[in-house]
Design a protein around this motif. Structure first.
Motif, PDB file in Angstrom:
ATOM      1  N   PHE A 155       0.830  -1.202   0.000  1.00 56.63           N
ATOM      2  CA  PHE A 155       0.000   0.000   0.000  1.00 56.63           C
ATOM      3  C   PHE A 155       0.867   1.255   0.000  1.00 56.63           C
ATOM      4  O   PHE A 155       0.629   2.198  -0.768  1.00 56.63           O
ATOM      5  CB  PHE A 155      -0.917  -0.028   1.220  1.00 56.63           C
ATOM      6  N   ILE A 156       1.905   1.231   0.842  1.00 55.43           N
ATOM      7  CA  ILE A 156       2.813   2.393   0.902  1.00 55.43           C
ATOM      8  C   ILE A 156       3.513   2.582  -0.445  1.00 55.43           C
ATOM      9  O   ILE A 156       3.684   3.711  -0.916  1.00 55.43           O
ATOM     10  CB  ILE A 156       3.844   2.207   2.036  1.00 55.43           C
ATOM     11  N   ALA A 157       3.890   1.471  -1.086  1.00 56.08           N
ATOM     12  CA  ALA A 157       4.557   1.586  -2.386  1.00 56.08           C
ATOM     13  C   ALA A 157       3.653   2.290  -3.393  1.00 56.08           C
ATOM     14  O   ALA A 157       4.080   3.204  -4.102  1.00 56.08           O
ATOM     15  CB  ALA A 157       4.938   0.198  -2.894  1.00 56.08           C
ATOM     16  N   ARG A 158       2.396   1.892  -3.437  1.00 51.75           N
ATOM     17  CA  ARG A 158       1.471   2.518  -4.391  1.00 51.75           C
ATOM     18  C   ARG A 158       1.240   3.984  -4.047  1.00 51.75           C
ATOM     19  O   ARG A 158       1.190   4.855  -4.906  1.00 51.75           O
ATOM     20  CB  ARG A 158       0.140   1.770  -4.408  1.00 51.75           C
ATOM     21  N   LEU A 159       1.095   4.236  -2.743  1.00 58.65           N
ATOM     22  CA  LEU A 159       0.855   5.602  -2.279  1.00 58.65           C
ATOM     23  C   LEU A 159       2.050   6.500  -2.634  1.00 58.65           C
ATOM     24  O   LEU A 159       1.884   7.603  -3.166  1.00 58.65           O
ATOM     25  CB  LEU A 159       0.689   5.545  -0.757  1.00 58.65           C
ATOM     26  N   THR A 160       3.254   6.001  -2.341  1.00 56.54           N
ATOM     27  CA  THR A 160       4.464   6.785  -2.626  1.00 56.54           C
ATOM     28  C   THR A 160       4.583   7.041  -4.120  1.00 56.54           C
ATOM     29  O   THR A 160       4.886   8.148  -4.545  1.00 56.54           O
ATOM     30  CB  THR A 160       5.720   6.029  -2.151  1.00 56.54           C
ATOM     31  N   ARG A 161       4.323   6.008  -4.920  1.00 56.46           N
ATOM     32  CA  ARG A 161       4.469   6.151  -6.356  1.00 56.46           C
ATOM     33  C   ARG A 161       3.537   7.240  -6.890  1.00 56.46           C
ATOM     34  O   ARG A 161       3.967   8.161  -7.572  1.00 56.46           O
ATOM     35  CB  ARG A 161       4.160   4.824  -7.051  1.00 56.46           C
ATOM     36  N   SER A 162       2.248   7.132  -6.541  1.00 54.30           N
ATOM     37  CA  SER A 162       1.315   8.099  -7.124  1.00 54.30           C
ATOM     38  C   SER A 162       1.612   9.496  -6.617  1.00 54.30           C
ATOM     39  O   SER A 162       1.529  10.473  -7.368  1.00 54.30           O
ATOM     40  CB  SER A 162      -0.128   7.700  -6.823  1.00 54.30           C
ATOM     41  N   SER A 163       2.010   9.598  -5.351  1.00 52.42           N
ATOM     42  CA  SER A 163       2.276  10.922  -4.807  1.00 52.42           C
ATOM     43  C   SER A 163       3.578  11.494  -5.374  1.00 52.42           C
ATOM     44  O   SER A 163       3.677  12.694  -5.645  1.00 52.42           O
ATOM     45  CB  SER A 163       2.253  10.805  -3.291  1.00 52.42           C
ATOM     46  N   MET A 164       4.559  10.638  -5.612  1.00 53.32           N
ATOM     47  CA  MET A 164       5.800  11.084  -6.267  1.00 53.32           C
ATOM     48  C   MET A 164       5.511  11.592  -7.681  1.00 53.32           C
ATOM     49  O   MET A 164       6.025  12.627  -8.099  1.00 53.32           O
ATOM     50  CB  MET A 164       6.797   9.919  -6.390  1.00 53.32           C
ATOM     51  N   LEU A 165       4.685  10.842  -8.409  1.00 49.96           N
ATOM     52  CA  LEU A 165       4.376  11.248  -9.782  1.00 49.96           C
ATOM     53  C   LEU A 165       3.695  12.605  -9.790  1.00 49.96           C
ATOM     54  O   LEU A 165       3.957  13.448 -10.645  1.00 49.96           O
ATOM     55  CB  LEU A 165       3.475  10.206 -10.460  1.00 49.96           C
ATOM     56  N   GLU A 166       2.819  12.801  -8.794  1.00 51.44           N
ATOM     57  CA  GLU A 166       2.114  14.072  -8.709  1.00 51.44           C
ATOM     58  C   GLU A 166       3.107  15.205  -8.439  1.00 51.44           C
ATOM     59  O   GLU A 166       3.060  16.250  -9.082  1.00 51.44           O
ATOM     60  CB  GLU A 166       1.099  13.969  -7.579  1.00 51.44           C
ATOM     61  N   VAL A 167       4.005  14.980  -7.490  1.00 46.79           N
ATOM     62  CA  VAL A 167       4.986  16.013  -7.156  1.00 46.79           C
ATOM     63  C   VAL A 167       5.917  16.278  -8.344  1.00 46.79           C
ATOM     64  O   VAL A 167       6.235  17.424  -8.650  1.00 46.79           O
ATOM     65  CB  VAL A 167       5.793  15.608  -5.904  1.00 46.79           C
ATOM     66  N   LEU A 168       6.314  15.205  -9.033  1.00 47.21           N
ATOM     67  CA  LEU A 168       7.242  15.374 -10.152  1.00 47.21           C
ATOM     68  C   LEU A 168       6.637  16.213 -11.276  1.00 47.21           C
ATOM     69  O   LEU A 168       7.357  16.801 -12.073  1.00 47.21           O
ATOM     70  CB  LEU A 168       7.652  14.005 -10.706  1.00 47.21           C
ATOM     71  N   ALA A 169       5.298  16.251 -11.341  1.00 47.84           N
ATOM     72  CA  ALA A 169       4.652  17.033 -12.396  1.00 47.84           C
ATOM     73  C   ALA A 169       4.535  18.500 -12.010  1.00 47.84           C
ATOM     74  O   ALA A 169       4.056  19.316 -12.787  1.00 47.84           O
ATOM     75  CB  ALA A 169       3.272  16.454 -12.683  1.00 47.84           C
ATOM     76  N   ASN A 170       4.988  18.847 -10.795  1.00 50.45           N
ATOM     77  CA  ASN A 170       4.832  20.219 -10.331  1.00 50.45           C
ATOM     78  C   ASN A 170       5.812  21.176 -11.007  1.00 50.45           C
ATOM     79  O   ASN A 170       6.899  20.788 -11.408  1.00 50.45           O
ATOM     80  CB  ASN A 170       5.058  20.281  -8.822  1.00 50.45           C
ATOM     81  N   ASP A 171       5.394  22.445 -11.058  1.00 47.06           N
ATOM     82  CA  ASP A 171       6.252  23.465 -11.665  1.00 47.06           C
ATOM     83  C   ASP A 171       7.591  23.589 -10.947  1.00 47.06           C
ATOM     84  O   ASP A 171       8.606  23.848 -11.570  1.00 47.06           O
ATOM     85  CB  ASP A 171       5.544  24.828 -11.617  1.00 47.06           C
ATOM     86  N   TYR A 172       7.600  23.404  -9.608  1.00 51.07           N
ATOM     87  CA  TYR A 172       8.853  23.663  -8.905  1.00 51.07           C
ATOM     88  C   TYR A 172       9.893  22.593  -9.175  1.00 51.07           C
ATOM     89  O   TYR A 172      11.081  22.815  -8.932  1.00 51.07           O
ATOM     90  CB  TYR A 172       8.636  23.878  -7.404  1.00 51.07           C
ATOM     91  N   ILE A 173       9.467  21.447  -9.677  1.00 46.20           N
ATOM     92  CA  ILE A 173      10.448  20.440 -10.089  1.00 46.20           C
ATOM     93  C   ILE A 173      11.150  20.931 -11.362  1.00 46.20           C
ATOM     94  O   ILE A 173      12.360  20.793 -11.520  1.00 46.20           O
ATOM     95  CB  ILE A 173       9.757  19.079 -10.327  1.00 46.20           C
ATOM     96  N   ARG A 174      10.350  21.562 -12.259  1.00 39.71           N
ATOM     97  CA  ARG A 174      10.955  22.139 -13.460  1.00 39.71           C
ATOM     98  C   ARG A 174      11.908  23.270 -13.062  1.00 39.71           C
ATOM     99  O   ARG A 174      12.995  23.412 -13.632  1.00 39.71           O
ATOM    100  CB  ARG A 174       9.839  22.665 -14.374  1.00 39.71           C
ATOM    101  N   THR A 175      11.502  24.059 -12.061  1.00 41.43           N
ATOM    102  CA  THR A 175      12.393  25.116 -11.588  1.00 41.43           C
ATOM    103  C   THR A 175      13.713  24.520 -11.104  1.00 41.43           C
ATOM    104  O   THR A 175      14.792  24.997 -11.450  1.00 41.43           O
ATOM    105  CB  THR A 175      11.747  25.890 -10.422  1.00 41.43           C
ATOM    106  N   ALA A 176      13.599  23.442 -10.312  1.00 40.43           N
ATOM    107  CA  ALA A 176      14.805  22.800  -9.786  1.00 40.43           C
ATOM    108  C   ALA A 176      15.691  22.323 -10.934  1.00 40.43           C
ATOM    109  O   ALA A 176      16.913  22.475 -10.900  1.00 40.43           O
ATOM    110  CB  ALA A 176      14.427  21.632  -8.882  1.00 40.43           C
ATOM    111  N   LYS A 177      15.057  21.776 -11.963  1.00 36.15           N
ATOM    112  CA  LYS A 177      15.817  21.300 -13.110  1.00 36.15           C
ATOM    113  C   LYS A 177      16.470  22.491 -13.828  1.00 36.15           C
ATOM    114  O   LYS A 177      17.616  22.408 -14.264  1.00 36.15           O
ATOM    115  CB  LYS A 177      14.869  20.563 -14.063  1.00 36.15           C
ATOM    116  N   SER A 178      15.746  23.595 -13.898  1.00 29.58           N
ATOM    117  CA  SER A 178      16.285  24.760 -14.606  1.00 29.58           C
ATOM    118  C   SER A 178      17.444  25.387 -13.848  1.00 29.58           C
ATOM    119  O   SER A 178      18.191  26.178 -14.391  1.00 29.58           O
ATOM    120  CB  SER A 178      15.181  25.795 -14.842  1.00 29.58           C
TER     121      SER A 178
END
Lengths: 356, 311
Positions: free
Chosen positions: B186-209
């Motif tokens: 359950f934690i694996a699924r929860l972490t995965r979906s929540s990670m994917l959500e965070v990775l789609a955030n604008d601030y991840i692009r900022t970090a990459k930039s």
């Protein structure tokens, strides 16, 4: 002037379930040191994709650079690996994004977010970076930076957050700053402050800026040159004066005519460009703008127009500049602002394929 | 902060009171009593038993007595186990269940978040599919089957771990693994979906930039923001797991608290039902309180004030 950036025939596509979206279809432009180039166009015209491709920030896949070159300081960015890009991003080229509300990490202190750039690219120790972060916040006009530096983004207002974003972007003294609609999410008074700040910092740091916007008022305020994008292509490019006072492309006319102005009398309605941008999975044959263009001729539906040169710096991609084209009158609102510019050639010159 | 915690503790006491009251009356509504069995007891004995345990008194007196006793942390004697109090049962069983539970939580948390992070970073690649197959198996295979499979291979066939009983640390590993499998998935699924959500955030692009590499972005910008849902799941999970698992404890012959939970109901062992329910509730409510406090540390936007939650 020295060329900092040269984009040659750039093509970017996105693979989607519906098919390949050709978001950027052969864009070429260059940028000199210390210059500000504005890229304007409506949503979906490819302006953001173009600029993010320069930093290779588009997600790949589904994005893909199908062709062309991006020469930055003479080196082709298209060929660089992700590891090599890490040394360019934030250090040589940096970016300010549209929405300051979401572009900062909500769980990290503002200071740390600035320090990341400094420790990564300037090899600063944590304590020097901290001092520098305070200085940078002061530089972008944030009052009480010593206090602000340990606050979180949600404790900043929208304008303050955008100032912090600018501090992050400028932390490593980049040669090129890409500002992707940096003022769109801000209210008008804050917009003016942010633009003022950017101009001020540009003159201090001698950074080149690519300014992406759909707000022509902002363009007139900040840019040296303007590129008008439509359906993944640059349709007109010139100095601010040339584009504002002597526009040649009917799309540019449409944009200018739809700009509210204080001189407009209250009887005439504000013009709008009819229709919607074309589907870039199946770009139309001929001129992409033809279907929405009241001046469209038969050839516009058959063959893509070539680039014509109107002056040393002014280019437009429309059949209307062909010697055989009929003379047409731009809309009233545009005609009123038209001026004869000294630099204009006698006659538009056809630009040979592959150059602009 | 102190004010907030005091206020939450008061709420906790109030919730506890409601739980005690509801359990008390629901239990009495159920047919039967602790002394109904195969053999009908003679009425005299029944009456004297009732008197001994105070069951002949009117319900409101029993209720009042019980509240007073609980306030002194006295859960009363067990009706079924002679000469043992509910406190004894809890004191004997809980440390075992707690140890097993904490071990299982650590396993579930470590493996679960690891799988989830790998799956999210390798989204739609074989690592992602692999991790999610493990997760689906973990969720759909019940713990008692997992337990027997583990026993069969790791204990009986390969002799790595002991089959059952509760003697050494080696004995704890198999039951902890069996207990951890479902929450881990359950934690694996929860972490995965929540990670994917965070990775789609604008601030991840900022970090990459900014020129940060994948590792720095993941560690500094993604994981912390992605762990909030996992943290909120930890509240109920830890309460459920540390108070014991009936099935796992039965299979491995572990003297934990879990079996008392289930047995007391069918025995109509009033005091044990009440005692373990109250104990379970205390653990659950405190776990939730701890999670809420942890929230404030992970996400600065959540302010722990005695009024409303910030932003």
């Amino acid at each position: 002037m020295e060329k900092l950036l040269e984009v040659k025939n750039l093509e970017v596509s996105f693979q989607t379930y519906g098919g390949e979206v050709k978001a950027v279809r052969g864009v070429s432009f260059d940028l000199h040191k210390g210059e500000t180039l504005a890229i304007v166009g409506e949503s979906g015209s490819g302006k953001s994709v173009t600029s993010q491709t320069i930093m290779k920030l588009i997600p790949m896949p589904p994005g893909k650079i199908k062709g062309g070159q991006i020469l930055f300081n003479g080196e082709d960015i298209v060929k660089k690996t992700d590891k090599q890009m890490e040394k360019i991003r934030g250090k040589e080229i940096s970016m300010i994004f549209q929405d300051p509300m979401t572009s900062l990490n909500p769980t990290m202190k503002i200071g740390r977010q600035i320090m990341e750039v400094l420790t990564k690219h300037q090899n600063m120790s944590t304590s020097t970076a901290k001092e520098r972060a305070v200085e940078l916040l002061r530089l972008v006009g944030i009052p009480m930076p010593e206090k602000r530096v340990i606050q979180y983004p949600h404790e900043f207002s929208g304008g303050m957050r955008q100032r912090a974003m600018i501090a992050i972007a400028l932390a490593a003294n980049p040669k090129l700053l890409i500002a992707d609609e940096p003022t769109t999410a801000l209210d008008v008074t804050i917009q003016a402050q942010i633009l003022e700040l950017m101009k001020d910092l540009q003159s201090k740091m001698d950074t080149s800026i690519i300014f992406i916007t759909h707000d022509l008022g902002v363009v007139a305020n900040v840019a040296d040159r303007v590129a008008v994008m439509y359906a993944g292509q640059i349709v007109e490019m010139g100095t601010v004066d040339e584009v504002f006072y002597d526009p040649r492309h009917p799309y540019t006319w449409g944009l200018l005519a739809s700009m509210p102005s204080l001189d407009n009398d209250d009887k005439s309605e504000l013009a709008a460009i009819p229709g919607t941008p074309p589907d870039l999975i199946h770009p139309p044959k001929g001129d992409a703008f033809a279907a929405r263009n009241q001046y469209a001729m038969a050839i516009d539906f058959e063959e893509e127009p070539p680039m014509f040169q109107i002056s040393e710096t002014h280019f437009a991609k429309t059949w209307l500049l062909h010697p055989d084209a009929p003379k047409v009158e731009p809309p009233e609102a545009v005609k009123r602002r038209m001026r004869k510019l000294a630099s204009t050639f006698e006659k538009p010159v056809l630009v040979q394929e592959g150059k602009s | 902060m102190a004010k907030y915690i005091t206020k939450r503790l008061l709420y906790l006491l109030f919730s506890l009171y409601l739980i005690i009251t509801a359990t008390f009356f629901l239990m009495r509504l159920a047919p039967g009593n602790p002394f109904t069995g195969e053999k009908q007891l003679p009425p005299e004995i029944q009456a004297s038993l009732n008197e001994h345990y105070g069951l002949n008194k009117p319900w409101y007196v029993q209720y009042g007595d019980y509240l007073v006793k609980i306030a002194h942390w006295d859960f009363g004697p067990s009706f079924k186990y002679n000469s043992r109090t509910v406190n004894d049962l809890i004191n004997d069983g809980f440390p075992v269940s707690l140890f097993l539970g904490v071990e299982a939580i650590l396993i579930a948390l470590a493996l679960g978040t690891l799988l989830g992070i790998i799956a999210a970073l390798k989204h739609n690649k074989w690592q992602d599919y692999g991790a999610m197959i493990i997760a689906v198996l973990g969720i759909s295979v019940p713990s008692f089957i997992m337990a027997t499979v583990l026993q069969y291979f790791l204990a009986i066939k390969w002799h790595i771990f002991p089959v059952a009983r509760w003697d050494s640390f080696m004995h704890t590993i198999l039951p902890a693994l069996a207990l951890a499998s479902t929450p881990m998935a359950f934690i694996a699924r929860l972490t995965r979906s929540s990670m994917l959500e965070v990775l789609a955030n604008d601030y991840i692009r900022t970090a990459k930039s900014k020129g940060l590499g994948q590792t720095a972005i993941t560690i500094k910008h993604t994981i912390r923001n992605a762990l909030l849902p996992v943290v909120s799941y930890m509240g109920p999970l830890s309460a459920g797991i540390v108070t014991g698992s009936f099935v796992i404890e039965k299979i491995f012959g572990i003297p934990g608290l879990g079996s008392h939970f289930v047995m007391s109901i069918s025995n109509r062992d009033y005091t044990v039902i009440m005692g373990v329910t109250v104990f379970y509730s205390i653990i659950l409510l405190s776990a939730i309180l701890l999670v809420d406090i942890a929230y404030g540390f992970i996400d600065p936007r959540i302010k722990l004030t005695s009024g409303k939650k910030g932003e």
